[in-house]
Design a protein around this motif. Structure first.
Motif, PDB file in Angstrom:
ATOM      1  N   GLY A  10     -41.130 -11.212  -7.813  1.00 58.80           N
ATOM      2  CA  GLY A  10     -42.144 -10.662  -6.940  1.00 58.80           C
ATOM      3  C   GLY A  10     -43.377 -11.541  -6.934  1.00 58.80           C
ATOM      4  N   LEU A  11     -44.446 -11.001  -6.370  1.00 65.23           N
ATOM      5  CA  LEU A  11     -45.719 -11.706  -6.305  1.00 65.23           C
ATOM      6  C   LEU A  11     -46.568 -11.300  -7.502  1.00 65.23           C
ATOM      7  CD1 LEU A  11     -47.651 -13.528  -4.690  1.00 65.23           C
ATOM      8  CD2 LEU A  11     -48.409 -11.459  -3.481  1.00 65.23           C
ATOM      9  N   VAL A  12     -47.039 -12.288  -8.252  1.00 63.15           N
ATOM     10  CA  VAL A  12     -47.785 -12.037  -9.477  1.00 63.15           C
ATOM     11  C   VAL A  12     -49.062 -12.868  -9.460  1.00 63.15           C
ATOM     12  CG1 VAL A  12     -47.653 -11.954 -11.994  1.00 63.15           C
ATOM     13  CG2 VAL A  12     -45.553 -11.855 -10.640  1.00 63.15           C
ATOM     14  N   PRO A  13     -50.185 -12.310  -9.873  1.00 60.26           N
ATOM     15  CA  PRO A  13     -51.408 -13.123  -9.946  1.00 60.26           C
ATOM     16  C   PRO A  13     -51.350 -14.078 -11.128  1.00 60.26           C
ATOM     17  CG  PRO A  13     -51.822 -10.921 -10.786  1.00 60.26           C
ATOM     18  CD  PRO A  13     -50.439 -10.899 -10.231  1.00 60.26           C
ATOM     19  N   ALA A  14     -52.014 -15.198 -10.995  1.00 65.42           N
ATOM     20  CA  ALA A  14     -52.093 -16.142 -12.103  1.00 65.42           C
ATOM     21  C   ALA A  14     -52.638 -15.436 -13.343  1.00 65.42           C
ATOM     22  CB  ALA A  14     -52.964 -17.325 -11.738  1.00 65.42           C
ATOM     23  N   GLY A  15     -52.027 -15.725 -14.478  1.00 60.30           N
ATOM     24  CA  GLY A  15     -52.397 -15.060 -15.716  1.00 60.30           C
ATOM     25  C   GLY A  15     -51.635 -13.783 -15.982  1.00 60.30           C
ATOM     26  N   GLY A  16     -50.889 -13.338 -15.011  1.00 62.19           N
ATOM     27  CA  GLY A  16     -50.146 -12.093 -15.150  1.00 62.19           C
ATOM     28  C   GLY A  16     -48.818 -12.274 -15.864  1.00 62.19           C
ATOM     29  N   SER A  17     -48.082 -11.175 -15.963  1.00 62.16           N
ATOM     30  CA  SER A  17     -46.789 -11.159 -16.650  1.00 62.16           C
ATOM     31  C   SER A  17     -45.722 -10.549 -15.754  1.00 62.16           C
ATOM     32  CB  SER A  17     -46.884 -10.346 -17.951  1.00 62.16           C
ATOM     33  OG  SER A  17     -47.826 -10.908 -18.836  1.00 62.16           O
ATOM     34  N   ARG A  18     -44.494 -10.871 -16.088  1.00 62.50           N
ATOM     35  CA  ARG A  18     -43.372 -10.338 -15.318  1.00 62.50           C
ATOM     36  C   ARG A  18     -42.142 -10.395 -16.201  1.00 62.50           C
ATOM     37  NH1 ARG A  18     -44.274  -7.896 -10.225  1.00 62.50           N
ATOM     38  NH2 ARG A  18     -42.272  -7.727  -9.148  1.00 62.50           N
ATOM     39  N   ARG A  19     -41.246  -9.420 -16.047  1.00 62.68           N
ATOM     40  CA  ARG A  19     -39.981  -9.458 -16.746  1.00 62.68           C
ATOM     41  C   ARG A  19     -38.841  -9.527 -15.738  1.00 62.68           C
ATOM     42  NH1 ARG A  19     -37.079  -4.741 -20.271  1.00 62.68           N
ATOM     43  NH2 ARG A  19     -36.591  -4.045 -18.136  1.00 62.68           N
ATOM     44  N   SER A  71     -34.639 -12.517 -24.177  1.00 59.00           N
ATOM     45  CA  SER A  71     -33.950 -11.537 -25.015  1.00 59.00           C
ATOM     46  C   SER A  71     -32.703 -11.050 -24.282  1.00 59.00           C
ATOM     47  CB  SER A  71     -34.868 -10.349 -25.350  1.00 59.00           C
ATOM     48  OG  SER A  71     -35.214  -9.631 -24.167  1.00 59.00           O
ATOM     49  N   ARG A  72     -31.868 -10.327 -24.993  1.00 62.97           N
ATOM     50  CA  ARG A  72     -30.659  -9.810 -24.359  1.00 62.97           C
ATOM     51  C   ARG A  72     -30.273  -8.482 -24.969  1.00 62.97           C
ATOM     52  NH1 ARG A  72     -26.221 -14.202 -25.139  1.00 62.97           N
ATOM     53  NH2 ARG A  72     -24.821 -12.592 -24.286  1.00 62.97           N
ATOM     54  N   ASP A  73     -29.565  -7.684 -24.185  1.00 63.32           N
ATOM     55  CA  ASP A  73     -29.019  -6.421 -24.647  1.00 63.32           C
ATOM     56  C   ASP A  73     -27.529  -6.457 -24.321  1.00 63.32           C
ATOM     57  OD1 ASP A  73     -28.163  -3.813 -25.047  1.00 63.32           O
ATOM     58  OD2 ASP A  73     -29.984  -2.931 -24.247  1.00 63.32           O
ATOM     59  N   ASN A  74     -26.725  -6.764 -25.308  1.00 58.49           N
ATOM     60  CA  ASN A  74     -25.293  -6.929 -25.061  1.00 58.49           C
ATOM     61  C   ASN A  74     -24.627  -5.621 -24.637  1.00 58.49           C
ATOM     62  OD1 ASN A  74     -25.460  -9.645 -25.608  1.00 58.49           O
ATOM     63  ND2 ASN A  74     -24.761  -9.445 -27.738  1.00 58.49           N
ATOM     64  N   ALA A  75     -25.161  -4.507 -25.072  1.00 57.10           N
ATOM     65  CA  ALA A  75     -24.600  -3.215 -24.674  1.00 57.10           C
ATOM     66  C   ALA A  75     -24.773  -2.968 -23.181  1.00 57.10           C
ATOM     67  CB  ALA A  75     -25.240  -2.096 -25.476  1.00 57.10           C
ATOM     68  N   LYS A  76     -25.793  -3.594 -22.609  1.00 57.92           N
ATOM     69  CA  LYS A  76     -26.076  -3.426 -21.174  1.00 57.92           C
ATOM     70  C   LYS A  76     -25.667  -4.649 -20.359  1.00 57.92           C
ATOM     71  CE  LYS A  76     -29.979  -0.270 -21.864  1.00 57.92           C
ATOM     72  NZ  LYS A  76     -31.433  -0.039 -21.617  1.00 57.92           N
ATOM     73  N   ASN A  77     -25.056  -5.631 -21.018  1.00 61.74           N
ATOM     74  CA  ASN A  77     -24.662  -6.868 -20.323  1.00 61.74           C
ATOM     75  C   ASN A  77     -25.833  -7.505 -19.588  1.00 61.74           C
ATOM     76  OD1 ASN A  77     -22.100  -6.414 -21.263  1.00 61.74           O
ATOM     77  ND2 ASN A  77     -21.147  -6.188 -19.253  1.00 61.74           N
ATOM     78  N   THR A  78     -26.991  -7.473 -20.198  1.00 61.62           N
ATOM     79  CA  THR A  78     -28.207  -7.913 -19.531  1.00 61.62           C
ATOM     80  C   THR A  78     -28.994  -8.877 -20.399  1.00 61.62           C
ATOM     81  OG1 THR A  78     -28.353  -5.823 -18.311  1.00 61.62           O
ATOM     82  CG2 THR A  78     -30.346  -7.147 -18.447  1.00 61.62           C
ATOM     83  N   VAL A  79     -29.518  -9.907 -19.761  1.00 63.92           N
ATOM     84  CA  VAL A  79     -30.417 -10.842 -20.415  1.00 63.92           C
ATOM     85  C   VAL A  79     -31.750 -10.787 -19.668  1.00 63.92           C
ATOM     86  CG1 VAL A  79     -29.601 -12.814 -19.063  1.00 63.92           C
ATOM     87  CG2 VAL A  79     -30.716 -13.202 -21.252  1.00 63.92           C
ATOM     88  N   TYR A  80     -32.830 -10.911 -20.417  1.00 60.42           N
ATOM     89  CA  TYR A  80     -34.170 -10.781 -19.864  1.00 60.42           C
ATOM     90  C   TYR A  80     -34.965 -12.063 -20.052  1.00 60.42           C
ATOM     91  CZ  TYR A  80     -32.911  -5.854 -20.373  1.00 60.42           C
ATOM     92  OH  TYR A  80     -32.269  -4.635 -20.317  1.00 60.42           O
ATOM     93  N   LEU A  81     -35.893 -12.293 -19.138  1.00 56.01           N
ATOM     94  CA  LEU A  81     -36.860 -13.368 -19.291  1.00 56.01           C
ATOM     95  C   LEU A  81     -38.240 -12.736 -19.184  1.00 56.01           C
ATOM     96  CD1 LEU A  81     -37.253 -16.454 -19.609  1.00 56.01           C
ATOM     97  CD2 LEU A  81     -37.541 -16.540 -17.113  1.00 56.01           C
ATOM     98  N   HIS A  82     -38.986 -12.811 -20.264  1.00 59.69           N
ATOM     99  CA  HIS A  82     -40.318 -12.241 -20.314  1.00 59.69           C
ATOM    100  C   HIS A  82     -41.311 -13.366 -20.067  1.00 59.69           C
ATOM    101  CE1 HIS A  82     -38.446  -8.765 -22.417  1.00 59.69           C
ATOM    102  NE2 HIS A  82     -37.686  -9.704 -22.935  1.00 59.69           N
ATOM    103  N   MET A  83     -42.052 -13.276 -18.990  1.00 65.84           N
ATOM    104  CA  MET A  83     -42.954 -14.348 -18.587  1.00 65.84           C
ATOM    105  C   MET A  83     -44.395 -13.868 -18.717  1.00 65.84           C
ATOM    106  SD  MET A  83     -40.875 -15.703 -15.237  1.00 65.84           S
ATOM    107  CE  MET A  83     -41.257 -14.220 -14.286  1.00 65.84           C
ATOM    108  N   ASN A  84     -45.176 -14.610 -19.474  1.00 64.23           N
ATOM    109  CA  ASN A  84     -46.577 -14.268 -19.690  1.00 64.23           C
ATOM    110  C   ASN A  84     -47.465 -15.430 -19.270  1.00 64.23           C
ATOM    111  OD1 ASN A  84     -46.037 -11.675 -21.053  1.00 64.23           O
ATOM    112  ND2 ASN A  84     -45.221 -12.956 -22.697  1.00 64.23           N
ATOM    113  N   ASN A  85     -48.737 -15.114 -19.029  1.00 61.54           N
ATOM    114  CA  ASN A  85     -49.705 -16.141 -18.643  1.00 61.54           C
ATOM    115  C   ASN A  85     -49.139 -17.032 -17.529  1.00 61.54           C
ATOM    116  OD1 ASN A  85     -52.050 -17.651 -18.662  1.00 61.54           O
ATOM    117  ND2 ASN A  85     -51.390 -18.968 -20.361  1.00 61.54           N
ATOM    118  N   LEU A  86     -48.679 -16.384 -16.488  1.00 63.84           N
ATOM    119  CA  LEU A  86     -48.039 -17.123 -15.400  1.00 63.84           C
ATOM    120  C   LEU A  86     -49.019 -18.028 -14.675  1.00 63.84           C
ATOM    121  CD1 LEU A  86     -45.710 -14.292 -14.165  1.00 63.84           C
ATOM    122  CD2 LEU A  86     -44.951 -16.595 -14.761  1.00 63.84           C
ATOM    123  N   LYS A  87     -48.499 -19.170 -14.232  1.00 66.55           N
ATOM    124  CA  LYS A  87     -49.282 -20.165 -13.527  1.00 66.55           C
ATOM    125  C   LYS A  87     -48.673 -20.398 -12.139  1.00 66.55           C
ATOM    126  CE  LYS A  87     -50.118 -22.543 -17.912  1.00 66.55           C
ATOM    127  NZ  LYS A  87     -50.004 -23.829 -18.636  1.00 66.55           N
TER     128      LYS A  87
END
Length: 121
Positions: A10-19, A71-87
């Motif tokens: 999505g659209l995120v302001p600089a300095g923001g976070s997104r997962r 990170s990942r949750d094998n029980a949910k077959n899902t991997v995550y990317l946690h993004m902080n201080n976005l530029k």
């Protein structure tokens, strides 16, 4: 054959976070190392991060070290990317994939649709 579905962009302001999330199906997810990649506008796809099947080892591209985690949750077959201080330079389409055990920067499966992340300045 594995099917990959990325979401969370999505659209995120600089300095923001997104997962971001990546749901994998079609094979035994829990045994595979997984990676995130991104393709900025007009540029080639590049490695962002990877995580081993047991979450014991992670690695990151130089441009995101210290800002992104994976990170990942094998029980949910899902991997995550946690993004902080976005530029603004993090703006890209983000993809996940199964990666090689010996070379985490090498993707092994067909690419999904990806998810667009746009960082506004």
């Amino acid at each position: 054959q594995v099917h990959l579905e990325e979401s969370g962009g999505g659209l995120v302001p600089a300095g923001g976070s997104r997962r971001l999330s990546c749901l994998a199906s079609g094979r035994i997810f829990a045994e595979d190392p997984m990676g995130w990649f991104r393709q900025p506008p007009g540029k080639e796809r590049e490695f962002v991060a990877h995580i081993t099947w047991d979450s014991g080892i992670t690695s990151f591209g130089n441009s995101v070290k210290g800002r992104f985690t994976i990170s990942r949750d094998n029980a949910k077959n899902t991997v995550y990317l946690h993004m902080n201080n976005l530029k603004p330079e993090d703006t890209a389409v983000y993809y996940c994939n199964v990666v090689s055990i010996t070379d985490p920067k090498r993707a092994l499966a067909s690419w999904g649709q990806g998810t667009q992340v746009t960082v506004s300045s």
